[in-house]
Design a protein around this motif. Structure first.
Motif, PDB file in Angstrom:
ATOM      1  N   HIS A 164       0.954  -1.138   0.304  1.00  0.00           N
ATOM      2  CA  HIS A 164      -0.069  -0.174  -0.086  1.00  0.00           C
ATOM      3  C   HIS A 164       0.841   1.321  -0.033  1.00  0.00           C
ATOM      4  O   HIS A 164       2.051   1.314   0.658  1.00  0.00           O
ATOM      5  N   HIS A 165       0.575   2.283  -0.786  1.00  0.00           N
ATOM      6  CA  HIS A 165       1.080   3.543  -0.768  1.00  0.00           C
ATOM      7  C   HIS A 165       1.396   3.973   0.785  1.00  0.00           C
ATOM      8  O   HIS A 165       2.367   4.776   1.154  1.00  0.00           O
ATOM      9  N   GLY A 166       0.062   3.945   1.567  1.00  0.00           N
ATOM     10  CA  GLY A 166       0.235   4.451   2.668  1.00  0.00           C
ATOM     11  C   GLY A 166      -0.734   5.860   2.990  1.00  0.00           C
ATOM     12  O   GLY A 166      -1.100   6.409   1.773  1.00  0.00           O
ATOM     13  N   THR A 167      -0.860   6.002   4.225  1.00  0.00           N
ATOM     14  CA  THR A 167      -1.747   7.276   4.334  1.00  0.00           C
ATOM     15  C   THR A 167      -1.197   7.981   5.816  1.00  0.00           C
ATOM     16  O   THR A 167      -0.644   7.183   6.442  1.00  0.00           O
ATOM     17  N   GLY A 168      -1.814   9.152   6.003  1.00  0.00           N
ATOM     18  CA  GLY A 168      -1.566   9.571   7.385  1.00  0.00           C
ATOM     19  C   GLY A 168      -0.281  10.172   7.749  1.00  0.00           C
ATOM     20  O   GLY A 168       0.522  10.421   6.442  1.00  0.00           O
ATOM     21  N   GLY A 169       0.271  10.845   8.800  1.00  0.00           N
ATOM     22  CA  GLY A 169       1.372  11.482   8.942  1.00  0.00           C
ATOM     23  C   GLY A 169       1.907  10.845  10.031  1.00  0.00           C
ATOM     24  O   GLY A 169       2.203   9.794  10.460  1.00  0.00           O
ATOM     25  N   GLY A 170       2.677  12.052  10.684  1.00  0.00           N
ATOM     26  CA  GLY A 170       3.708  11.430  11.864  1.00  0.00           C
ATOM     27  C   GLY A 170       5.232  11.725  11.725  1.00  0.00           C
ATOM     28  O   GLY A 170       5.522  11.620  10.747  1.00  0.00           O
ATOM     29  N   THR A 171       5.639  12.475  12.807  1.00  0.00           N
ATOM     30  CA  THR A 171       6.825  12.971  12.574  1.00  0.00           C
ATOM     31  C   THR A 171       7.940  12.153  12.960  1.00  0.00           C
ATOM     32  O   THR A 171       8.978  12.013  12.797  1.00  0.00           O
ATOM     33  N   LYS A 172       7.536  11.152  14.066  1.00  0.00           N
ATOM     34  CA  LYS A 172       8.517  10.015  14.615  1.00  0.00           C
ATOM     35  C   LYS A 172       8.715   8.943  13.692  1.00  0.00           C
ATOM     36  O   LYS A 172       8.162   8.632  12.618  1.00  0.00           O
ATOM     37  N   ALA A 173      10.181   8.428  13.904  1.00  0.00           N
ATOM     38  CA  ALA A 173      10.464   7.299  12.884  1.00  0.00           C
ATOM     39  C   ALA A 173       9.620   6.260  12.857  1.00  0.00           C
ATOM     40  O   ALA A 173       9.449   5.405  11.951  1.00  0.00           O
ATOM     41  N   CYS A 174       9.027   6.114  13.928  1.00  0.00           N
ATOM     42  CA  CYS A 174       8.141   4.630  14.229  1.00  0.00           C
ATOM     43  C   CYS A 174       6.790   4.888  13.767  1.00  0.00           C
ATOM     44  O   CYS A 174       6.001   3.967  13.533  1.00  0.00           O
ATOM     45  N   ALA A 175       6.240   6.052  13.133  1.00  0.00           N
ATOM     46  CA  ALA A 175       5.048   6.438  12.886  1.00  0.00           C
ATOM     47  C   ALA A 175       4.496   5.633  11.579  1.00  0.00           C
ATOM     48  O   ALA A 175       3.482   5.069  11.755  1.00  0.00           O
ATOM     49  N   LYS A 200       9.988   7.707   5.399  1.00  0.00           N
ATOM     50  CA  LYS A 200      10.888   7.150   6.365  1.00  0.00           C
ATOM     51  C   LYS A 200      11.182   5.578   6.295  1.00  0.00           C
ATOM     52  O   LYS A 200      10.611   5.175   5.350  1.00  0.00           O
ATOM     53  N   ALA A 201      12.195   5.274   6.749  1.00  0.00           N
ATOM     54  CA  ALA A 201      12.662   3.757   6.469  1.00  0.00           C
ATOM     55  C   ALA A 201      12.874   2.820   7.656  1.00  0.00           C
ATOM     56  O   ALA A 201      14.042   2.148   7.600  1.00  0.00           O
ATOM     57  N   PRO A 202      12.167   2.866   8.783  1.00  0.00           N
ATOM     58  CA  PRO A 202      12.341   1.838   9.687  1.00  0.00           C
ATOM     59  C   PRO A 202      11.531   0.389   9.399  1.00  0.00           C
ATOM     60  O   PRO A 202      10.694   0.384   8.326  1.00  0.00           O
ATOM     61  N   VAL A 203      12.596  -0.488   9.838  1.00  0.00           N
ATOM     62  CA  VAL A 203      12.044  -1.834   9.551  1.00  0.00           C
ATOM     63  C   VAL A 203      11.844  -2.563  10.736  1.00  0.00           C
ATOM     64  O   VAL A 203      13.056  -2.436  11.606  1.00  0.00           O
ATOM     65  N   VAL A 204      10.931  -3.421  10.993  1.00  0.00           N
ATOM     66  CA  VAL A 204      10.929  -4.160  12.114  1.00  0.00           C
ATOM     67  C   VAL A 204      10.456  -5.477  11.981  1.00  0.00           C
ATOM     68  O   VAL A 204       9.449  -6.086  11.229  1.00  0.00           O
ATOM     69  N   SER A 230       8.890   0.190   6.176  1.00  0.00           N
ATOM     70  CA  SER A 230       8.579   1.645   5.500  1.00  0.00           C
ATOM     71  C   SER A 230       9.658   1.652   4.527  1.00  0.00           C
ATOM     72  O   SER A 230      10.612   1.581   4.514  1.00  0.00           O
ATOM     73  N   THR A 231       9.130   2.058   3.235  1.00  0.00           N
ATOM     74  CA  THR A 231       9.922   1.881   1.927  1.00  0.00           C
ATOM     75  C   THR A 231      10.913   3.372   1.559  1.00  0.00           C
ATOM     76  O   THR A 231      11.432   3.303   0.588  1.00  0.00           O
ATOM     77  N   GLY A 232      10.988   4.552   2.450  1.00  0.00           N
ATOM     78  CA  GLY A 232      11.704   5.231   2.068  1.00  0.00           C
ATOM     79  C   GLY A 232      11.323   6.384   1.153  1.00  0.00           C
ATOM     80  O   GLY A 232       9.906   6.384   0.830  1.00  0.00           O
ATOM     81  N   GLY A 233      12.282   6.768   0.315  1.00  0.00           N
ATOM     82  CA  GLY A 233      11.744   7.870  -0.831  1.00  0.00           C
ATOM     83  C   GLY A 233      12.891   8.453  -1.140  1.00  0.00           C
ATOM     84  O   GLY A 233      14.186   8.146  -0.881  1.00  0.00           O
ATOM     85  N   PHE A 234      12.682   9.354  -2.415  1.00  0.00           N
ATOM     86  CA  PHE A 234      13.797  10.127  -3.006  1.00  0.00           C
ATOM     87  C   PHE A 234      13.610  11.482  -3.279  1.00  0.00           C
ATOM     88  O   PHE A 234      13.934  11.959  -3.973  1.00  0.00           O
ATOM     89  N   SER A 235      12.656  12.057  -2.363  1.00  0.00           N
ATOM     90  CA  SER A 235      12.450  13.422  -2.518  1.00  0.00           C
ATOM     91  C   SER A 235      12.836  14.146  -1.500  1.00  0.00           C
ATOM     92  O   SER A 235      12.636  13.860  -0.100  1.00  0.00           O
ATOM     93  N   LYS A 236      13.850  15.009  -1.792  1.00  0.00           N
ATOM     94  CA  LYS A 236      14.461  15.898  -0.435  1.00  0.00           C
ATOM     95  C   LYS A 236      13.597  16.595   0.294  1.00  0.00           C
ATOM     96  O   LYS A 236      12.690  17.470  -0.543  1.00  0.00           O
ATOM     97  N   SER A 237      13.881  17.033   1.450  1.00  0.00           N
ATOM     98  CA  SER A 237      13.071  17.743   2.094  1.00  0.00           C
ATOM     99  C   SER A 237      13.651  19.137   2.572  1.00  0.00           C
ATOM    100  O   SER A 237      13.062  20.086   2.634  1.00  0.00           O
TER     101      SER A 237
END
Length: 291
Positions: A164-175, A200-204, A230-237
């Motif tokens: 799934h592409h995903g939805t929602g937000g959250g600033t923490k790495a675990c979001a 973001k790119a956390p993996v558990v 979570s699969t990261g990305g390539f857009s600079k912030s």
């Protein structure tokens, strides 16, 4: 939801592991945009060297958000204006393909759609158009993807991905992991949950315990590892000297004081190994995730 199955033949247990790379959140706006093209090209080069397959996670070009598309539909544009927008959206998709994605053609297991795409007058979207260029299947909003590993005509096993592409937000790495963990209990038989959107790119790894009841011998407990990814990305912030027109101004993430994006994509490695269950030898997949 799309259900899609692909087969990969494994000649020997000593074969190199199968590599699968989820790519998304590229949000390409052109060569002068904020996409980390060099990082994307390096990820693809690494995948090509490993003979990888790819999974599309959405937001390939940064054309129109859902609210932008809604406003366009209500704008009552002339046909000629719609043609210009169509041509620009196609050209942007073509450019992303030529600048980065072309080497991966024919190696995609499927692409889901994201939030950012253009709806073309043909009835398809730029995500579907990109699938045509990549010779890949369009998987819609979400998908279950089975990768069946064929070791012999009578010996096979599989790995199932929830995508799934995903939805929602959250600033923490675990979001993003919280988002996946909320949905995971409702889906059985999944080995890897993949979600994009948050850059973001956390993996558990989650350890699940299942009983095995054998016809002969004592029953046993089997530990099965499930991955939330979570699969990261390539857009600079955050970009030095970023401007909007002639005005010094940061992009979406900078304006909203969001944490820096994680640039890159994880690699999922699948190996086959011999295992013994109930006194019988069989073949089983072993999954690991490299960030």
């Amino acid at each position: 939801m799309e259900l899609h199955s692909v087969t990969h033949r494994v000649k020997s247990l000593t074969d190199p592991p199968l590599a699968i790379i989820p790519l998304g959140d590229i949000q390409y706006t052109g060569l002068s945009g904020v996409t980390a093209l060099d990082t994307l090209r390096r990820a693809i080069a690494k995948g090509q060297a490993a003979g990888a397959y790819y999974i599309g996670m959405g937001d390939y070009i940064d054309a129109f958000s859902p609210s932008n598309r809604q406003r366009l539909r209500g704008a009552a544009l002339y046909d000629t204006a719609e043609d210009v927008i169509d041509d620009a959206a196609r050209a942007l998709t073509d450019e992303l393909y030529q600048e980065a994605l072309k080497p991966t053609t024919g190696r995609w297991l499927g692409l889901v759609e994201g939030h950012h795409f253009a709806e073309l007058k043909t009835g398809m979207t730029t995500d579907q158009y990109l699938c045509e260029l990549l010779k890949a299947r369009f998987l819609g909003s979400s998908a279950l993807l089975r990768v069946q590993l064929l070791y012999s005509e009578t010996t096979r096993c599989s790995i199932t991905f929830w995508i799934h592409h995903g939805t929602g937000g959250g600033t923490k790495a675990c979001a993003p992991l919280n988002k996946i963990e909320n949905i995971a209990p409702y889906w059985g038989g999944i080995d890897v949950f993949l979600m994009g959107h948050t850059t973001k790119a956390p993996v558990v790894p989650i350890n699940r315990v299942e009983p095995r009841w054998h016809g002969r011998g004592e029953p046993e407990l089997v530990h099965r590892k499930v991955y939330y990814v979570s699969t990261g990305g390539f857009s600079k912030s955050y970009v030095t000297a970023s401007k909007h027109g002639g005005t010094p101004r940061g992009g979406y993430a900078e304006q909203r004081m969001l944490p820096p994006s994680v640039l890159g994509a994880p690699t999922i490695w699948i190996r086959l190994k011999k295992v013994t269950e109930g006194g019988l030898a069989t073949i089983s997949p072993e999954v690991s995730v490299e960030v």
